[in-house]
Enzyme design. Structure first.
Site, PDB file in Angstrom:
ATOM      1  N   SER A 101      -2.740   1.386   5.466  1.00 47.82           N
ATOM      2  CA  SER A 101      -2.092   0.825   5.268  1.00 47.82           C
ATOM      3  C   SER A 101      -0.903   0.679   6.050  1.00 47.82           C
ATOM      4  O   SER A 101      -1.049   1.748   7.371  1.00 47.82           O
ATOM      5  CB  SER A 101      -1.055   2.131   3.428  1.00 47.82           C
ATOM      6  OG  SER A 101       0.015   1.795   4.070  1.00 47.82           O
ATOM      7  N   TYR A 147       0.614  11.109   1.473  1.00 38.00           N
ATOM      8  CA  TYR A 147      -0.394   9.154   1.690  1.00 38.00           C
ATOM      9  C   TYR A 147       0.049   9.004   3.147  1.00 38.00           C
ATOM     10  O   TYR A 147      -0.899   8.699   3.813  1.00 38.00           O
ATOM     11  CB  TYR A 147       0.781   9.038   0.759  1.00 38.00           C
ATOM     12  CG  TYR A 147       0.182   6.945   0.527  1.00 38.00           C
ATOM     13  CD1 TYR A 147      -0.704   7.002   0.268  1.00 38.00           C
ATOM     14  CD2 TYR A 147       0.979   6.217   1.516  1.00 38.00           C
ATOM     15  CE1 TYR A 147      -1.618   5.335  -0.034  1.00 38.00           C
ATOM     16  CE2 TYR A 147       0.031   5.019   1.276  1.00 38.00           C
ATOM     17  CZ  TYR A 147      -0.785   4.150   0.316  1.00 38.00           C
ATOM     18  OH  TYR A 147      -1.200   3.180   0.843  1.00 38.00           O
TER      19      TYR A 147
HETATM   20  C1  BGC Z   1       1.688   1.309  -0.406  1.00 29.23           C
HETATM   21  C2  BGC Z   1       2.288   0.565  -1.822  1.00 29.23           C
HETATM   22  C3  BGC Z   1       4.543   1.091  -0.599  1.00 29.23           C
HETATM   23  C4  BGC Z   1       3.896  -0.318   0.054  1.00 29.23           C
HETATM   24  C5  BGC Z   1       4.693  -0.154   1.090  1.00 29.23           C
HETATM   25  C6  BGC Z   1       1.650   0.579   0.417  1.00 29.23           C
HETATM   26  O1  BGC Z   1       0.612   1.291   1.538  1.00 29.23           O
HETATM   27  O2  BGC Z   1       0.081   1.801  -1.457  1.00 29.23           O
HETATM   28  O3  BGC Z   1       3.055   1.987  -2.544  1.00 29.23           O
HETATM   29  O4  BGC Z   1       4.653  -0.619  -1.294  1.00 29.23           O
HETATM   30  O5  BGC Z   1       2.158   0.683   1.230  1.00 29.23           O
HETATM   31  O6  BGC Z   1       5.397   0.084   1.259  1.00 29.23           O
END
Ligand code: BGC
Length: 264
Positions: free
Chosen positions: A152, A165
């Protein structure tokens, strides 16, 4: 086709980005193992599209092998079973896409141990032990392989209220760098694909909140959320032999979100 003869396991491929990746790899000729935790109907839909994409080149997919495997990536014994069942059914695995993931929103001071564990068990521990079982298989059969982690932008970018996360994605960043060094001599590459805001079920709450959504889109230089296909296109490249010399890197698919700082 670039992935003819290859078997790819995509974790969490009953929906969202994982589903798009499974379909895309099938379009490029791979046989695909579809994993799901709690959405068998989603996995069946992925399978339908994988079969439609693959036609006759999918030996395993057309030989009545069930290509969908239920497993919870949050439990190491299930992760190991997923890898060994994939090998039993398809004979080999060449490409591992660690896609399954989840997030939980909470103020830092309210995060429960249970929620922290749910997030890090799947996003970090699951990735670690899936990679480990996959590497053991490659070592035993003396073959090269490719690991692609769907990380991410939040392996770099703070995401207040989603600290567990970020802990998991930051961990996957260092895991990937470490393994690039350790697995390189075995001919195994590992890279991260780091999506920004993509239209998928993980974003359900955001997508339903017009105000939050508009504020987010304003932060994205390309002016829109991403599509799952924006991510799967890159994964297909990294899974192919065109990417044989690429390891240890993170590739952002975020419309420019990560580096967007401006003063008004
Ligand atoms: C997350 C989303 C978020 C996006 C941008 C992703 O990794 O799962 O919830 O909107 O990142 O911030």
């Amino acid at each position: 086709m670039k992935l003819n003869g290859k078997v790819a396991l995509v974790t969490g491929s009953s929906q969202g980005i994982g589903q798009a990746i499974a379909i895309r790899l099938a379009q490029d000729g791979a046989s695909v193992v579809i994993n799901y935790r709690s959405h068998p109907e989603g996995a069946q839909e992925t399978l339908r599209q994988v079969q439609a994409a693959g036609g006759k080149c999918h030996m395993a997919q057309s030989n009545n092998v069930d290509a969908t495997i239920q497993a919870d990536l949050g439990q190491v014994s299930e992760v190991q079973r997923l890898i060994s069942e994939s090998i039993d059914r398809f004979g080999q695995v060449d490409i591992l896409v660690n896609n399954a993931g989840l997030e939980k929103r909470a103020d830092f001071w309210d995060v429960s141990e249970e929620d922290y564990d749910k997030v890090t068990d799947v996003n970090l521990k699951g990735v670690f032990f899936a990679a480990q079982a996959f590497v053991k298989h490659l070592k035993q059969t003396n073959r090269p392989g490719k690991i692609i982690n769907i990380s991410s932008v939040h392996e770099e970018l703070p995401f207040p209220h989603f600290t567990s996360y970020c802990v998991s994605k930051g961990g996957v960043k260092m895991m990937m760098r470490n393994l690039a060094v350790e697995l390189g001599p075995l001919g195994i590459t590992i890279n991260n694909v780091a999506p920004g805001a993509i239209v998928t079920p993980i974003n359900k709450n955001l997508l339903e909140d017009k105000e939050k959504l508009n504020a987010l889109v304003k932060n994205i230089p390309l002016g829109r959320l991403g599509k799952p296909e924006d991510v799967s296109n890159l994964v297909a490249f990294l899974a192919s032999s065109d990417a044989d010399y690429i390891t240890g890197s993170t590739f952002f698919v975020d419309g420019g979100l990560l580096w967007n700082y401006q003063e008004q």
